[in-house]
Design a protein around this motif. Structure first.
Motif, PDB file in Angstrom:
ATOM      1  N   LYS A  56      -4.940  18.525 -27.193  1.00  0.00           N
ATOM      2  CA  LYS A  56      -5.656  19.804 -27.267  1.00  0.00           C
ATOM      3  C   LYS A  56      -5.661  20.352 -28.692  1.00  0.00           C
ATOM      4  O   LYS A  56      -6.702  20.808 -29.193  1.00  0.00           O
ATOM      5  CB  LYS A  56      -5.010  20.811 -26.318  1.00  0.00           C
ATOM      6  N   ALA A  57      -4.507  20.280 -29.366  1.00  0.00           N
ATOM      7  CA  ALA A  57      -4.398  20.821 -30.720  1.00  0.00           C
ATOM      8  C   ALA A  57      -5.274  20.053 -31.706  1.00  0.00           C
ATOM      9  O   ALA A  57      -5.858  20.640 -32.624  1.00  0.00           O
ATOM     10  CB  ALA A  57      -2.937  20.780 -31.179  1.00  0.00           C
ATOM     11  N   LEU A  58      -5.396  18.746 -31.505  1.00  0.00           N
ATOM     12  CA  LEU A  58      -6.188  17.908 -32.406  1.00  0.00           C
ATOM     13  C   LEU A  58      -7.664  17.869 -32.034  1.00  0.00           C
ATOM     14  O   LEU A  58      -8.481  17.336 -32.788  1.00  0.00           O
ATOM     15  CB  LEU A  58      -5.629  16.481 -32.414  1.00  0.00           C
ATOM     16  N   GLY A  59      -7.994  18.411 -30.866  1.00  0.00           N
ATOM     17  CA  GLY A  59      -9.379  18.407 -30.429  1.00  0.00           C
ATOM     18  C   GLY A  59      -9.889  17.023 -30.065  1.00  0.00           C
ATOM     19  O   GLY A  59     -11.085  16.735 -30.186  1.00  0.00           O
ATOM     20  N   LEU A  60      -8.988  16.161 -29.589  1.00  0.00           N
ATOM     21  CA  LEU A  60      -9.375  14.795 -29.229  1.00  0.00           C
ATOM     22  C   LEU A  60     -10.074  14.785 -27.876  1.00  0.00           C
ATOM     23  O   LEU A  60      -9.641  15.446 -26.940  1.00  0.00           O
ATOM     24  CB  LEU A  60      -8.137  13.900 -29.179  1.00  0.00           C
ATOM     25  N   ASN A  61     -11.159  14.012 -27.790  1.00  0.00           N
ATOM     26  CA  ASN A  61     -11.890  13.939 -26.527  1.00  0.00           C
ATOM     27  C   ASN A  61     -12.690  12.640 -26.465  1.00  0.00           C
ATOM     28  O   ASN A  61     -13.160  12.132 -27.486  1.00  0.00           O
ATOM     29  CB  ASN A  61     -12.844  15.120 -26.379  1.00  0.00           C
ATOM     30  N   ASN A  62     -12.795  12.090 -25.264  1.00  0.00           N
ATOM     31  CA  ASN A  62     -13.525  10.844 -25.034  1.00  0.00           C
ATOM     32  C   ASN A  62     -13.067   9.734 -25.979  1.00  0.00           C
ATOM     33  O   ASN A  62     -13.884   9.088 -26.654  1.00  0.00           O
ATOM     34  CB  ASN A  62     -15.037  11.076 -25.148  1.00  0.00           C
ATOM     35  N   CYS A  63     -11.770   9.542 -26.010  1.00  0.00           N
ATOM     36  CA  CYS A  63     -11.198   8.514 -26.877  1.00  0.00           C
ATOM     37  C   CYS A  63      -9.846   8.065 -26.326  1.00  0.00           C
ATOM     38  O   CYS A  63      -9.220   8.742 -25.514  1.00  0.00           O
ATOM     39  CB  CYS A  63     -11.031   9.022 -28.309  1.00  0.00           C
TER      40      CYS A  63
ATOM     41  N   GLY B  68     -21.411   7.015 -23.217  1.00  0.00           N
ATOM     42  CA  GLY B  68     -21.779   8.216 -22.475  1.00  0.00           C
ATOM     43  C   GLY B  68     -21.631   8.119 -20.975  1.00  0.00           C
ATOM     44  O   GLY B  68     -22.041   9.035 -20.252  1.00  0.00           O
ATOM     45  N   GLU B  69     -21.043   7.027 -20.492  1.00  0.00           N
ATOM     46  CA  GLU B  69     -20.869   6.868 -19.051  1.00  0.00           C
ATOM     47  C   GLU B  69     -19.606   7.587 -18.568  1.00  0.00           C
ATOM     48  O   GLU B  69     -18.651   7.760 -19.314  1.00  0.00           O
ATOM     49  CB  GLU B  69     -20.766   5.383 -18.689  1.00  0.00           C
ATOM     50  N   LYS B  70     -19.606   8.000 -17.325  1.00  0.00           N
ATOM     51  CA  LYS B  70     -18.424   8.542 -16.673  1.00  0.00           C
ATOM     52  C   LYS B  70     -17.653   7.363 -16.078  1.00  0.00           C
ATOM     53  O   LYS B  70     -18.188   6.620 -15.234  1.00  0.00           O
ATOM     54  CB  LYS B  70     -18.801   9.538 -15.572  1.00  0.00           C
ATOM     55  N   VAL B  71     -16.407   7.170 -16.498  1.00  0.00           N
ATOM     56  CA  VAL B  71     -15.651   5.963 -16.152  1.00  0.00           C
ATOM     57  C   VAL B  71     -14.449   6.303 -15.282  1.00  0.00           C
ATOM     58  O   VAL B  71     -13.756   7.299 -15.514  1.00  0.00           O
ATOM     59  CB  VAL B  71     -15.184   5.243 -17.434  1.00  0.00           C
ATOM     60  N   ASP B  72     -14.202   5.476 -14.290  1.00  0.00           N
ATOM     61  CA  ASP B  72     -13.063   5.624 -13.394  1.00  0.00           C
ATOM     62  C   ASP B  72     -11.876   4.835 -13.968  1.00  0.00           C
ATOM     63  O   ASP B  72     -11.958   3.620 -14.124  1.00  0.00           O
ATOM     64  CB  ASP B  72     -13.416   5.109 -12.010  1.00  0.00           C
ATOM     65  N   PHE B  73     -10.788   5.525 -14.296  1.00  0.00           N
ATOM     66  CA  PHE B  73      -9.597   4.879 -14.843  1.00  0.00           C
ATOM     67  C   PHE B  73      -8.499   4.714 -13.789  1.00  0.00           C
ATOM     68  O   PHE B  73      -7.387   4.326 -14.120  1.00  0.00           O
ATOM     69  CB  PHE B  73      -9.031   5.695 -16.014  1.00  0.00           C
ATOM     70  N   SER B  74      -8.798   5.002 -12.536  1.00  0.00           N
ATOM     71  CA  SER B  74      -7.771   4.896 -11.499  1.00  0.00           C
ATOM     72  C   SER B  74      -7.426   3.433 -11.233  1.00  0.00           C
ATOM     73  O   SER B  74      -8.238   2.530 -11.446  1.00  0.00           O
ATOM     74  CB  SER B  74      -8.244   5.555 -10.209  1.00  0.00           C
TER      75      SER B  74
ATOM     76  N   MET C 144     -13.315   1.630 -22.461  1.00  0.00           N
ATOM     77  CA  MET C 144     -13.453   2.398 -23.702  1.00  0.00           C
ATOM     78  C   MET C 144     -14.888   2.353 -24.214  1.00  0.00           C
ATOM     79  O   MET C 144     -15.443   3.368 -24.669  1.00  0.00           O
ATOM     80  CB  MET C 144     -12.486   1.869 -24.764  1.00  0.00           C
ATOM     81  N   ILE C 145     -15.511   1.176 -24.149  1.00  0.00           N
ATOM     82  CA  ILE C 145     -16.893   1.031 -24.605  1.00  0.00           C
ATOM     83  C   ILE C 145     -17.841   1.845 -23.729  1.00  0.00           C
ATOM     84  O   ILE C 145     -18.752   2.520 -24.233  1.00  0.00           O
ATOM     85  CB  ILE C 145     -17.301  -0.455 -24.605  1.00  0.00           C
TER      86      ILE C 145
END
Length: 263
Positions: free
Chosen positions: A116-123, A172-178, A166-167
């Motif tokens: 949150k502090a670093l503003g990391l997203n989608n990575c 821009g795809e919504k990915v399931d990581f479960s 990751m790719i």
């Protein structure tokens, strides 16, 4: 410099903030080491500053994670095999890494706050920790997948293709990581204890089925470096098994089958 660090206790760590593979990181034991340490870090960094931290004594470990649309999808703590040179350099990893639930919760809280502090997203997230006096300390965190077979560790452990996921997020795809499955696995780098030319290399005997990968980065006739930092690697081995004990045993057996002769 002495005034700026007077509240810190020796030994210290001088650390470049724009490098990877443990480059630009050096231990400093007293004021007399400052000049050489500063030159060492400045040679590795493109910036006009670096950070100074107190040196912690404990057990180094790490965690892989992924943040998608502001949500941390998973956090995977992993154990590290560490080479001791100018500073500790990870030369391998394993999962699962058993920790007390209190420590696990602390790791998750620190990692989520850092994201949150670093503003990391989608990575992807690669984090290094030190467990000192039974308390986890953040050493560093970056918005990328870890190296030294850590993407492979994540793929094997959760039984999905981490590179593909990751790719897909980057597209821009919504990915399931479960995942409903976890598979113990471990890896180690192949390293050399001296500079020289590879005169011969190979594998002795038959390789068992749970050896996931053996990779040689160089070929006969290539010049290699004595191992000091991550990029000095000359290859790697990855194994898996039903238990971590079985996995590590296979890893060591396989390492003993590998030969790289350097002159």
């Amino acid at each position: 410099m002495v005034h700026e660090t007077k509240e810190l206790k020796f030994p210290l760590i001088f650390k470049a903030v724009d490098t990877s593979g443990s480059r630009g990181i050096i231990r400093v034991d007293n004021n007399n080491d400052f000049k050489n340490a500063m030159e060492y870090v400045r040679a590795a960094t493109k910036l006009d500053y670096f950070i100074i931290e107190e040196f912690l004594i404990g057990d180094e470990f790490g965690a892989q994670a992924y943040v998608q649309d502001g949500k941390v999808e998973f956090i995977l703590p992993h154990g590290d095999y560490v080479f001791t040179g100018e500073t500790g350099v990870p030369v391998g990893h394993y999962a699962p890494f058993e920790l007390d639930e209190v420590i696990i919760n602390d790791i998750k809280e620190q990692l989520k706050k850092a994201v949150k502090a670093l503003g990391l997203n989608n990575c992807a997230i690669n984090a290094d920790f030190m467990l000192a006096d039974n308390k986890p300390y953040v050493l560093e965190i970056g918005g990328r997948s870890g190296a030294t077979c850590l993407a492979e560790l994540t793929s094997i452990y959760y039984d999905f293709d981490y590179y593909e996921k990751m790719i897909r997020v980057s597209l821009g795809e919504k990915v399931d990581f479960s995942s409903n499955k976890t598979i113990p696995n471990a890896s180690k780098l192949l390293i050399s204890n001296k500079d020289g030319i590879i005169v011969d290399q190979g594998i002795q005997g038959n390789i068992k089925k749970n050896v996931v990968e053996i990779q040689f980065d160089y070929k006969k006739g290539d010049h290699i470096k004595k191992f000091q930092v991550g990029p000095d690697r000359i290859g790697h081995i990855i194994t898996k098994g039903k238990t971590l004990k079985e996995t590590n045993q296979l890893l060591e057996e396989t390492i003993n089958q590998i030969y790289v002769n350097v002159e």
